[in-house]
Design a protein around this motif. Sequence first.
Motif, PDB file in Angstrom:
ATOM      1  N   SER A   1       0.833  -1.205   0.000  1.00  9.66           N
ATOM      2  CA  SER A   1       0.000   0.000   0.000  1.00  9.66           C
ATOM      3  C   SER A   1       0.875   1.265   0.000  1.00  9.66           C
ATOM      4  CB  SER A   1      -0.935   0.014   1.207  1.00  9.66           C
ATOM      5  OG  SER A   1      -0.181   0.092   2.402  1.00  9.66           O
ATOM      6  N   GLN A   2       2.165   1.100   0.333  1.00 10.00           N
ATOM      7  CA  GLN A   2       3.099   2.223   0.289  1.00 10.00           C
ATOM      8  C   GLN A   2       3.744   2.221  -1.094  1.00 10.00           C
ATOM      9  OE1 GLN A   2       5.196   0.772   3.942  1.00 10.00           O
ATOM     10  NE2 GLN A   2       5.227   2.956   4.392  1.00 10.00           N
ATOM     11  N   ALA A   3       3.244   3.063  -1.960  1.00 12.78           N
ATOM     12  CA  ALA A   3       3.675   3.064  -3.360  1.00 12.78           C
ATOM     13  C   ALA A   3       5.157   3.404  -3.520  1.00 12.78           C
ATOM     14  CB  ALA A   3       2.816   4.041  -4.153  1.00 12.78           C
ATOM     15  N   LEU A   4       5.696   3.014  -4.648  1.00 12.69           N
ATOM     16  CA  LEU A   4       7.097   3.264  -4.994  1.00 12.69           C
ATOM     17  C   LEU A   4       7.168   4.307  -6.107  1.00 12.69           C
ATOM     18  CD1 LEU A   4       8.180  -0.487  -5.221  1.00 12.69           C
ATOM     19  CD2 LEU A   4       8.605   1.067  -3.305  1.00 12.69           C
ATOM     20  N   ILE A   5       8.335   4.903  -6.261  1.00 13.41           N
ATOM     21  CA  ILE A   5       8.580   5.894  -7.315  1.00 13.41           C
ATOM     22  C   ILE A   5       9.202   5.190  -8.527  1.00 13.41           C
ATOM     23  CG2 ILE A   5      10.076   7.867  -7.915  1.00 13.41           C
ATOM     24  CD1 ILE A   5       9.765   8.814  -5.017  1.00 13.41           C
ATOM     25  N   CYS A   6       8.940   5.718  -9.713  1.00 14.52           N
ATOM     26  CA  CYS A   6       9.582   5.243 -10.948  1.00 14.52           C
ATOM     27  C   CYS A   6      10.356   6.386 -11.579  1.00 14.52           C
ATOM     28  CB  CYS A   6       8.539   4.819 -11.980  1.00 14.52           C
ATOM     29  SG  CYS A   6       7.633   3.398 -11.502  1.00 14.52           S
ATOM     30  N   LEU A   7      11.419   6.022 -12.282  1.00 11.06           N
ATOM     31  CA  LEU A   7      12.172   7.003 -13.064  1.00 11.06           C
ATOM     32  C   LEU A   7      11.908   6.757 -14.538  1.00 11.06           C
ATOM     33  CD1 LEU A   7      15.734   7.064 -11.425  1.00 11.06           C
ATOM     34  CD2 LEU A   7      13.757   8.512 -10.922  1.00 11.06           C
ATOM     35  N   VAL A   8      11.773   7.841 -15.286  1.00 13.13           N
ATOM     36  CA  VAL A   8      11.688   7.786 -16.740  1.00 13.13           C
ATOM     37  C   VAL A   8      12.759   8.703 -17.301  1.00 13.13           C
ATOM     38  CG1 VAL A   8       9.216   7.193 -16.811  1.00 13.13           C
ATOM     39  CG2 VAL A   8       9.908   9.603 -16.860  1.00 13.13           C
ATOM     40  N   SER A   9      13.067   8.532 -18.584  1.00 14.17           N
ATOM     41  CA  SER A   9      14.155   9.296 -19.188  1.00 14.17           C
ATOM     42  C   SER A   9      13.739  10.671 -19.690  1.00 14.17           C
ATOM     43  CB  SER A   9      14.777   8.498 -20.332  1.00 14.17           C
ATOM     44  OG  SER A   9      13.788   8.215 -21.305  1.00 14.17           O
ATOM     45  N   ASP A  10      12.473  10.812 -20.093  1.00 11.66           N
ATOM     46  CA  ASP A  10      12.061  12.084 -20.701  1.00 11.66           C
ATOM     47  C   ASP A  10      10.540  12.181 -20.746  1.00 11.66           C
ATOM     48  OD1 ASP A  10      11.314  10.356 -22.827  1.00 11.66           O
ATOM     49  OD2 ASP A  10      13.229  10.681 -23.831  1.00 11.66           O
ATOM     50  N   TYR A  11      10.035  13.300 -21.261  1.00 11.73           N
ATOM     51  CA  TYR A  11       8.586  13.518 -21.332  1.00 11.73           C
ATOM     52  C   TYR A  11       7.905  12.507 -22.241  1.00 11.73           C
ATOM     53  CZ  TYR A  11       9.606  18.108 -19.246  1.00 11.73           C
ATOM     54  OH  TYR A  11      10.031  19.115 -18.437  1.00 11.73           O
ATOM     55  N   LYS A  12       8.576  12.105 -23.303  1.00 13.53           N
ATOM     56  CA  LYS A  12       7.991  11.122 -24.221  1.00 13.53           C
ATOM     57  C   LYS A  12       7.686   9.815 -23.471  1.00 13.53           C
ATOM     58  CE  LYS A  12       8.798   8.682 -28.551  1.00 13.53           C
ATOM     59  NZ  LYS A  12       9.810   8.096 -29.381  1.00 13.53           N
ATOM     60  N   MET A  13       8.660   9.349 -22.674  1.00 18.02           N
ATOM     61  CA  MET A  13       8.445   8.124 -21.901  1.00 18.02           C
ATOM     62  C   MET A  13       7.364   8.346 -20.846  1.00 18.02           C
ATOM     63  SD  MET A  13      11.055   5.701 -19.691  1.00 18.02           S
ATOM     64  CE  MET A  13      12.067   5.181 -21.067  1.00 18.02           C
ATOM     65  N   LEU A  14       7.364   9.499 -20.224  1.00 15.77           N
ATOM     66  CA  LEU A  14       6.340   9.828 -19.231  1.00 15.77           C
ATOM     67  C   LEU A  14       4.949   9.662 -19.852  1.00 15.77           C
ATOM     68  CD1 LEU A  14       5.429  11.053 -16.503  1.00 15.77           C
ATOM     69  CD2 LEU A  14       5.722  13.309 -17.562  1.00 15.77           C
ATOM     70  N   ASN A  15       4.767  10.198 -21.047  1.00 18.13           N
ATOM     71  CA  ASN A  15       3.473  10.128 -21.725  1.00 18.13           C
ATOM     72  C   ASN A  15       3.072   8.712 -22.127  1.00 18.13           C
ATOM     73  OD1 ASN A  15       2.136  12.843 -22.174  1.00 18.13           O
ATOM     74  ND2 ASN A  15       4.279  13.280 -22.617  1.00 18.13           N
ATOM     75  N   GLN A  16       4.036   7.809 -22.255  1.00 23.72           N
ATOM     76  CA  GLN A  16       3.726   6.423 -22.598  1.00 23.72           C
ATOM     77  C   GLN A  16       3.172   5.636 -21.408  1.00 23.72           C
ATOM     78  OE1 GLN A  16       7.577   5.189 -23.999  1.00 23.72           O
ATOM     79  NE2 GLN A  16       7.123   5.703 -26.123  1.00 23.72           N
ATOM     80  N   PHE A  17       3.375   6.163 -20.183  1.00 27.12           N
ATOM     81  CA  PHE A  17       3.007   5.400 -18.996  1.00 27.12           C
ATOM     82  C   PHE A  17       2.002   6.122 -18.095  1.00 27.12           C
ATOM     83  CE2 PHE A  17       6.830   3.513 -20.628  1.00 27.12           C
ATOM     84  CZ  PHE A  17       6.522   2.160 -20.566  1.00 27.12           C
ATOM     85  N   VAL A  18       1.510   7.283 -18.546  1.00 28.55           N
ATOM     86  CA  VAL A  18       0.457   8.003 -17.834  1.00 28.55           C
ATOM     87  C   VAL A  18      -0.621   8.314 -18.860  1.00 28.55           C
ATOM     88  CG1 VAL A  18      -0.161  10.107 -16.568  1.00 28.55           C
ATOM     89  CG2 VAL A  18       2.054   9.013 -16.157  1.00 28.55           C
ATOM     90  N   GLU A  19      -1.863   7.971 -18.523  1.00 26.84           N
ATOM     91  CA  GLU A  19      -2.987   8.162 -19.441  1.00 26.84           C
ATOM     92  C   GLU A  19      -3.081   9.597 -19.948  1.00 26.84           C
ATOM     93  OE1 GLU A  19      -5.865   6.893 -21.775  1.00 26.84           O
ATOM     94  OE2 GLU A  19      -5.268   5.491 -20.213  1.00 26.84           O
TER      95      GLU A  19
END
Length: 189
Positions: free
Chosen positions: A53-71
């Motif tokens: 229930s204690q969520a973890l953080i993720c790292l992405v390389s750039d905005y393009k990758m961010l947009n691939q994993f957030v609706e």
Amino acid sequence: MEDIKTEMQNALATLKRGGLILYPTDTVWGIGCDATNAEAVEKVYKLKKRHESQALICLVSDYKMLNQFVEDVPEVAYDILKFAKKPTTIIYDDPIRVAENLIADDNSLAIRVSKDKFSNDLAKRFRKPIVSTSANISGEKTPGSFAEISPEILEGVDYVVNLQKNKKSAKPSAIIKLSNDGKVKVIRK
């Protein structure tokens, strides 16, 4: 002499086979794994003795990758990231294409666009988000340097990225929650 290319190859190989890495990030030393692999994510929770229930953080390389994993990334996120003076993690609603056990109960996920050369290159080459959680047992003090990481953590990962001399101790990132309804909440300054 530390060879960054070798460290990158070894870290990538470990991530691809569902293993855990200990690696330098733009903040503190992190325990990492493939954020799309539920079994790997489960190993992180077990190693940290942390409840799911204690969520973890993720790292992405750039905005393009961010947009691939957030609706739907709210526009304000780009302004926050552009003007942030320190590493900033944003909690987004409606993550997609990541392990179910990584998503918080409120259907959100904390993601940071890494500015650190090694962790950014690692995410870019891996082409998927990488879990990044502090290298400590849940509830214990976050290690300020590699030397402070407990033997239990060092022995519990599959690969330790050998860049200790390059990594200065830093503070955890700022955390901001951006809800799709426009609410902004500072979780950690």
